[in-house]
Scaffold this motif. Structure first.
Motif, PDB file in Angstrom:
ATOM      1  N   VAL A 106       0.576  -1.465  -0.200  1.00  0.00           N
ATOM      2  CA  VAL A 106       0.202  -0.232   0.376  1.00  0.00           C
ATOM      3  C   VAL A 106       0.884   1.564  -0.555  1.00  0.00           C
ATOM      4  N   ARG A 107       2.248   1.186   0.454  1.00  0.00           N
ATOM      5  CA  ARG A 107       3.335   2.474   1.145  1.00  0.00           C
ATOM      6  C   ARG A 107       3.366   2.654  -0.104  1.00  0.00           C
ATOM      7  N   GLY A 108       4.180   1.141  -1.182  1.00  0.00           N
ATOM      8  CA  GLY A 108       4.890   1.863  -2.426  1.00  0.00           C
ATOM      9  C   GLY A 108       4.100   2.791  -3.367  1.00  0.00           C
ATOM     10  N   VAL A 156      -3.958  22.780   2.762  1.00  0.00           N
ATOM     11  CA  VAL A 156      -2.522  22.572   1.814  1.00  0.00           C
ATOM     12  C   VAL A 156      -2.918  20.865   1.295  1.00  0.00           C
ATOM     13  N   ILE A 157      -3.761  20.302   2.259  1.00  0.00           N
ATOM     14  CA  ILE A 157      -3.434  18.888   1.940  1.00  0.00           C
ATOM     15  C   ILE A 157      -4.856  18.596   1.528  1.00  0.00           C
ATOM     16  N   ALA A 158      -6.090  19.434   1.258  1.00  0.00           N
ATOM     17  CA  ALA A 158      -7.492  20.279   0.643  1.00  0.00           C
ATOM     18  C   ALA A 158      -7.240  20.539  -1.042  1.00  0.00           C
ATOM     19  N   GLY A 249      -1.840  11.484  10.193  1.00  0.00           N
ATOM     20  CA  GLY A 249      -0.803  11.567  10.309  1.00  0.00           C
ATOM     21  C   GLY A 249      -0.296  13.687   9.844  1.00  0.00           C
ATOM     22  N   GLY A 250      -0.640  14.476   9.108  1.00  0.00           N
ATOM     23  CA  GLY A 250       0.205  15.594   8.645  1.00  0.00           C
ATOM     24  C   GLY A 250      -0.533  16.479   9.315  1.00  0.00           C
ATOM     25  N   ASN A 251      -1.962  17.049   9.745  1.00  0.00           N
ATOM     26  CA  ASN A 251      -2.803  18.343  10.020  1.00  0.00           C
ATOM     27  C   ASN A 251      -2.241  18.391  11.409  1.00  0.00           C
ATOM     28  N   LEU A 252      -2.329  17.751  12.699  1.00  0.00           N
ATOM     29  CA  LEU A 252      -1.979  18.802  13.946  1.00  0.00           C
ATOM     30  C   LEU A 252      -0.855  18.542  14.416  1.00  0.00           C
ATOM     31  N   THR A 253       0.012  17.309  13.009  1.00  0.00           N
ATOM     32  CA  THR A 253       1.616  17.917  13.567  1.00  0.00           C
ATOM     33  C   THR A 253       2.661  18.431  12.867  1.00  0.00           C
ATOM     34  N   THR A 254       1.986  19.779  11.862  1.00  0.00           N
ATOM     35  CA  THR A 254       2.198  20.322  10.845  1.00  0.00           C
ATOM     36  C   THR A 254       2.170  21.636  11.865  1.00  0.00           C
ATOM     37  N   ILE A 289      13.635  23.220  14.851  1.00  0.00           N
ATOM     38  CA  ILE A 289      12.562  23.375  16.158  1.00  0.00           C
ATOM     39  C   ILE A 289      11.917  21.623  16.143  1.00  0.00           C
ATOM     40  N   LEU A 290      12.185  20.740  14.431  1.00  0.00           N
ATOM     41  CA  LEU A 290      11.352  19.756  14.835  1.00  0.00           C
ATOM     42  C   LEU A 290      12.556  18.680  15.810  1.00  0.00           C
ATOM     43  N   ARG A 291      13.665  18.788  16.102  1.00  0.00           N
ATOM     44  CA  ARG A 291      15.222  18.263  16.834  1.00  0.00           C
ATOM     45  C   ARG A 291      14.737  18.834  18.432  1.00  0.00           C
ATOM     46  N   PRO A 294       9.968  18.399  19.285  1.00  0.00           N
ATOM     47  CA  PRO A 294       9.382  17.626  17.728  1.00  0.00           C
ATOM     48  C   PRO A 294       7.889  17.606  18.425  1.00  0.00           C
ATOM     49  N   PRO A 295       6.835  17.742  17.243  1.00  0.00           N
ATOM     50  CA  PRO A 295       5.511  17.584  18.058  1.00  0.00           C
ATOM     51  C   PRO A 295       4.754  15.748  18.240  1.00  0.00           C
ATOM     52  N   ILE A 296       5.646  14.806  16.890  1.00  0.00           N
ATOM     53  CA  ILE A 296       5.250  13.530  18.399  1.00  0.00           C
ATOM     54  C   ILE A 296       6.406  13.472  18.352  1.00  0.00           C
ATOM     55  N   MET A 298       6.703  10.442  20.323  1.00  0.00           N
ATOM     56  CA  MET A 298       7.137   9.173  20.574  1.00  0.00           C
ATOM     57  C   MET A 298       6.308   8.047  19.255  1.00  0.00           C
ATOM     58  N   THR A 299       7.295   7.174  18.596  1.00  0.00           N
ATOM     59  CA  THR A 299       6.670   6.250  18.227  1.00  0.00           C
ATOM     60  C   THR A 299       7.121   4.762  18.587  1.00  0.00           C
ATOM     61  N   SER A 300       6.386   3.852  17.801  1.00  0.00           N
ATOM     62  CA  SER A 300       6.487   2.570  18.570  1.00  0.00           C
ATOM     63  C   SER A 300       6.420   0.825  17.170  1.00  0.00           C
ATOM     64  N   GLY A 353      10.531  10.177  12.569  1.00  0.00           N
ATOM     65  CA  GLY A 353      10.782   8.061  13.003  1.00  0.00           C
ATOM     66  C   GLY A 353      11.912   7.931  11.977  1.00  0.00           C
ATOM     67  N   GLY A 354      11.913   6.609  11.863  1.00  0.00           N
ATOM     68  CA  GLY A 354      12.166   6.454  10.557  1.00  0.00           C
ATOM     69  C   GLY A 354      12.127   4.656   9.794  1.00  0.00           C
ATOM     70  N   GLY A 355      12.766   4.231   8.975  1.00  0.00           N
ATOM     71  CA  GLY A 355      12.932   2.470   8.447  1.00  0.00           C
ATOM     72  C   GLY A 355      12.022   2.740   7.940  1.00  0.00           C
ATOM     73  N   CYS A 359       8.240   9.093   8.094  1.00  0.00           N
ATOM     74  CA  CYS A 359       7.159  10.161   7.867  1.00  0.00           C
ATOM     75  C   CYS A 359       7.042   9.798   6.560  1.00  0.00           C
ATOM     76  N   ILE A 360       5.747   9.724   6.060  1.00  0.00           N
ATOM     77  CA  ILE A 360       5.728  10.031   4.400  1.00  0.00           C
ATOM     78  C   ILE A 360       5.108  11.499   4.195  1.00  0.00           C
ATOM     79  N   GLY A 361       4.886  11.572   5.645  1.00  0.00           N
ATOM     80  CA  GLY A 361       4.682  13.554   5.117  1.00  0.00           C
ATOM     81  C   GLY A 361       5.787  14.755   5.089  1.00  0.00           C
TER      82      GLY A 361
HETATM   83  C1  HEM Z   1       5.855  18.644  11.257  1.00  0.00           C
HETATM   84  C2  HEM Z   1       5.050  17.123  10.947  1.00  0.00           C
HETATM   85  C3  HEM Z   1       4.822  16.238  11.118  1.00  0.00           C
HETATM   86  C4  HEM Z   1       5.964  15.144  12.157  1.00  0.00           C
HETATM   87  C5  HEM Z   1       6.494  15.420  13.158  1.00  0.00           C
HETATM   88  C6  HEM Z   1       5.034  13.694  11.572  1.00  0.00           C
HETATM   89  C7  HEM Z   1       6.135  12.776  12.279  1.00  0.00           C
HETATM   90  C8  HEM Z   1       5.874  11.346  12.324  1.00  0.00           C
HETATM   91  C9  HEM Z   1       6.287  10.008  12.526  1.00  0.00           C
HETATM   92  C10 HEM Z   1       7.079   9.901  14.111  1.00  0.00           C
HETATM   93  C11 HEM Z   1       5.635   8.929  12.634  1.00  0.00           C
HETATM   94  C12 HEM Z   1       6.163   7.390  12.608  1.00  0.00           C
HETATM   95  C13 HEM Z   1       7.119   7.420  12.127  1.00  0.00           C
HETATM   96  C14 HEM Z   1       7.738   5.938  12.697  1.00  0.00           C
HETATM   97  O1  HEM Z   1       7.105   5.221  13.698  1.00  0.00           O
HETATM   98  O2  HEM Z   1       9.302   5.752  12.534  1.00  0.00           O
HETATM   99  C15 HEM Z   1       4.792   9.385  10.955  1.00  0.00           C
HETATM  100  C16 HEM Z   1       4.815   9.145  10.025  1.00  0.00           C
HETATM  101  C17 HEM Z   1       3.250   9.195   9.404  1.00  0.00           C
HETATM  102  N1  HEM Z   1       3.466  10.457   8.695  1.00  0.00           N
HETATM  103 FE1  HEM Z   1       4.392  12.129  10.171  1.00  0.00          FE
HETATM  104  N2  HEM Z   1       4.289  13.898  10.980  1.00  0.00           N
HETATM  105  C18 HEM Z   1       4.375  15.160  10.127  1.00  0.00           C
HETATM  106  C19 HEM Z   1       4.224  15.555   9.085  1.00  0.00           C
HETATM  107  C20 HEM Z   1       3.360  14.706   8.164  1.00  0.00           C
HETATM  108  C21 HEM Z   1       2.421  15.159   7.076  1.00  0.00           C
HETATM  109  C22 HEM Z   1       2.103  16.404   6.742  1.00  0.00           C
HETATM  110  C23 HEM Z   1       1.456  14.225   6.947  1.00  0.00           C
HETATM  111  C24 HEM Z   1       1.012  14.326   5.172  1.00  0.00           C
HETATM  112  C25 HEM Z   1       0.491  14.761   4.685  1.00  0.00           C
HETATM  113  C26 HEM Z   1       2.276  12.819   7.301  1.00  0.00           C
HETATM  114  C27 HEM Z   1       1.419  11.629   7.433  1.00  0.00           C
HETATM  115  C28 HEM Z   1       2.511  10.966   7.503  1.00  0.00           C
HETATM  116  C29 HEM Z   1       1.670   8.852   7.312  1.00  0.00           C
HETATM  117  C30 HEM Z   1       0.528   8.630   6.420  1.00  0.00           C
HETATM  118  C31 HEM Z   1       2.627   8.266   8.242  1.00  0.00           C
HETATM  119  C32 HEM Z   1       2.449   7.060   8.233  1.00  0.00           C
HETATM  120  C33 HEM Z   1       3.980   6.322   7.570  1.00  0.00           C
HETATM  121  C34 HEM Z   1       4.321   4.709   7.455  1.00  0.00           C
HETATM  122  O3  HEM Z   1       3.440   3.779   8.653  1.00  0.00           O
HETATM  123  O4  HEM Z   1       4.552   4.418   7.016  1.00  0.00           O
HETATM  124  N3  HEM Z   1       3.094  12.889   8.333  1.00  0.00           N
HETATM  125  N4  HEM Z   1       4.221  10.975  11.026  1.00  0.00           N
END
Ligand code: HEM
Length: 408
Positions: A106-108, A156-158, A249-254, A289-291, A294-296, A298-300, A353-355, A359-361
Motif C-alpha cells: 500500500v505504501r509504495g 494545503v492537504i485539501a 498523520g499530517g494536520n495536527l503535526t504540522t 525546531i523538529l529536533r 518535535p510535534p510527535i 514518540m512512536t512504537s 521516525g525511521g525505517g 513519515c511519508i509527509g
Molecule cells: C512536522 C510534521 C510531522 C511530524 C513531526 C510527523 C511525524 C511522524 C512520525 C514520528 C511518524 C511515525 C514514524 C515511525 O514510526 O517511524 C509519522 C508517520 C506518518 N506520517 Fe508524519 N509527521 C508530520 C507530518 C506529516 C504530514 C504533513 C503527513 C501527510 C500529509 C504525514 C503523514 C504520515 C503518515 C501517513 C505516516 C505513516 C507512515 C507509515 O507508517 O508508513 N505526516 N509521522
C-alpha cells in the motif's frame, strides 16, 4: 562483554508521569526524560507495560529495524499503545499501523503519487499562507494555533487531495475528528466522534473516487484511482483509509511544528535575529525546531521475536515505545542538547521516525513549516507573545500548544 545486571535505580519516572496527561510533564517534559535517559535508557515500564527507550542510538536502531512490527494489535494487549487504533470493525488499517507485506504493497503507490504532488506544492502553499496572513492583518492580537497553524495544513492537504472550496468546512471538521484515532486515552464520547468522522470521510472518499474515475482531475484522489486502474493492488477502502491517514498523520503535526516553532523563536530572540539576518537559515531552523521540540513525541514497534536492546532483554510481542524527543536531546549525540540553536551542526534528528514507517509527509511538512514561519515573521516583524503562560495539549504522544496568543 557481560556485566552483572545492576538493580534498577529508585524513583524512575514511570507510566502517566511520562505522558502529556501529567500537567507538570506536559509543561516541561525534558528534565524528566533527561533523568530517565541518564539513569535507565531502556526501561521495562511496569505501568505502560512497554519498554521505554530514550537513547538516540537505541531509538534509531529500533525504528529502522524492518523486522519489527508496527501494528499495536500484534503486541501485548495490556500495553498502553495497543489502545491506539483506527476506526473500527472491518475497516482496513492504514499504513500507520500496517505490517509487511501489506504495508509495502500500500505504501509504495501512495508514496509514488504523494511525493510527486508534494514536490509541486510550494507555490500554492505560499498563496495559501499569504491569504491566511491577510486575514490576520489589522488585528490587535491573534492565536498562532487556531488562526494560523490549524488552517494552513488543512488548506494545503485539501489542495493536494483536490477538495472543492464548498466542502472545506465539513472536511476540516472531519479532519479534526479523525485525529482522535491517535488518542490512546479517548473517552466513549470521543470514540463516537471518531466513528462519525470516519464514516463521513469514508462516504466522502467513496463518492470522490467514483467521480474522479468518471472525470479525472489534477489531484491525488485521481492519481490513486489511476494507479489502481494501472494494476496497483489496492482496494477502494484501502485507498480511502490511506488518504485519511494523510489527515491523521499530517494536520495536527504540522500545526504543532508551526506553533512550537513560533514559540521557540519568540522565546529566543537572538535566534530570530540570526534568521532575519540570513533567511537561508530557514531550512536549518525547521530542522532545529523538529529536533528541539518535535510535534510527535514518540512512536512504537513490537518485538517480532525475543531480542536485546541496549543490553536489556525484550521478549517476543513486547511493545517498545521509542521516545523521539528524548533521542533528539541525547547528550551523547548533541552538544548542549537543551540549547535551541538554528546554526547547529546537522545531525539527523528522529522527529519523523525511521525505517519502513518513516513519515511519508516529511517533505511536505518541512516545506510548509519553512514557508509558514518565514512569511509570518516577514509579515509581522515585531511579533511578540501576548501571554507568557503557555498551556500544552493533554494528548499523549503529541507536543503542541492549546493556543499561542501573539501581538503583531
Ligand atoms: C512536522 C510534521 C510531522 C511530524 C513531526 C510527523 C511525524 C511522524 C512520525 C514520528 C511518524 C511515525 C514514524 C515511525 O514510526 O517511524 C509519522 C508517520 C506518518 N506520517 Fe508524519 N509527521 C508530520 C507530518 C506529516 C504530514 C504533513 C503527513 C501527510 C500529509 C504525514 C503523514 C504520515 C503518515 C501517513 C505516516 C505513516 C507512515 C507509515 O507508517 O508508513 N505526516 N509521522
Amino acid at each position: 562483554m557481560s556485566e552483572q545486571k545492576a538493580p534498577e535505580p529508585q524513583d524512575l519516572p514511570t507510566g502517566f508521569q511520562l505522558l502529556e496527561i501529567d500537567p507538570e510533564f506536559r509543561t516541561d517534559p525534558y528534565p524528566r526524560l533527561a533523568d530517565l535517559q541518564a539513569r535507565c535508557p531502556v526501561r521495562h515500564d511496569p505501568v505502560l507495560e512497554s519498554v521505554v527507550v530514550t537513547g538516540y542510538e537505541n531509538v534509531r536502531g529500533i525504528v529502522n529495524d524492518r523486522s519489527l512490527w508496527r501494528n499495536p494489535a500484534r503486541g501485548n494487549p495490556r500495553a498502553l499503545f495497543s489502545r491506539v487504533s483506527e476506526g473500527s470493525g472491518d475497516r482496513p488499517l492504514s499504513i500507520l499501523f500496517m505490517d509487511d507485506p501489506d504495508h509495502a504493497r500500500v505504501r509504495g503507490p501512495l508514496t509514488q503519487a504523494f511525493y510527486k504532488r508534494a514536490a509541486k506544492m510550494k507555490p500554492q502553499t505560499e498563496t495559501i499562507v499569504d491569504e491566511v496572513l491577510d486575514s490576520l492583518s489589522g488585528r490587535a492580537a491573534f492565536d498562532i494555533i487556531a488562526d494560523y497553524g490549524v488552517p494552513v495544513p488543512i488548506l494545503v492537504i485539501a489542495a493536494v487531495l483536490g477538495i472543492e472550496k464548498e466542502r472545506l468546512r465539513e472536511f476540516r471538521e472531519w479532519s479534526e475528528g479523525i485525529i482522535l484515532s491517535l488518542n490512546a486515552l479517548r473517552t466513549p464520547e470521543q470514540d463516537q466522534q471518531l466513528m462519525v468522522a470516519a464514516q463521513a470521510l469514508d462516504a466522502f472518499f467513496a463518492e470522490a473516487m467514483a467521480e474522479r474515475r468518471a472525470r479525472p482531475r489534477d489531484d491525488l484522489i485521481t492519481d490513486m484511482v489511476q494507479l489502481q486502474a494501472a494494476g496497483a493492488q489496492l482496494s477502494d477502502e484501502e485507498v480511502s483509509v490511506n488518504l485519511q491517514s494523510l489527515l491523521v498523520g499530517g494536520n495536527l503535526t504540522t500545526t504543532d511544528l508551526i506553533g512550537n516553532g513560533v514559540r521557540a523563536f519568540l522565546t529566543h530572540p537572538e535566534q530570530l535575529a540570526a534568521l532575519k539576518a540570513d533567511p537561508k537559515l530557514i531550512a536549518m531552523a525547521v530542522e532545529e525546531i523538529l529536533r528541539w521540540d518535535p510535534p510527535i513525541t514518540m512512536t512504537s514497534r513490537i518485538a517480532s521475536c525475543p531480542m536485546e536492546v541496549g543490553g536489556e532483554a525484550v521478549s517476543d510481542k513486547e511493545a517498545m515505545i521509542t521516545v523521539l524527543r528524548a533521542a533528539n536531546r541525547d547528550p551523547a549525540i548533541y552538544e548542549a542538547p537543551e540549547r535551541f540553536d538554528i546554526t547547529r551542526k546537522h545531525v539527523p534528528h528522529m522527529a519523523f521516525g525511521g525505517g519502513a514507517h518513516i513519515c511519508i509527509g516529511a517533505p511536505l511538512a518541512r516545506m510548509e513549516g519553512q514557508v509558514a514561519l518565514w512569511k509570518l515573521f516577514e509579515r509581522f516583524p515585531n511579533l511578540k507573545l501576548a501571554d507568557q503562560t503557555l498551556t500544552y495539549r493533554a494528548l499523549p504522544g503529541f507536543r503542541g500548544l492549546e493556543s499561542l496568543i501573539v501581538e503583531p
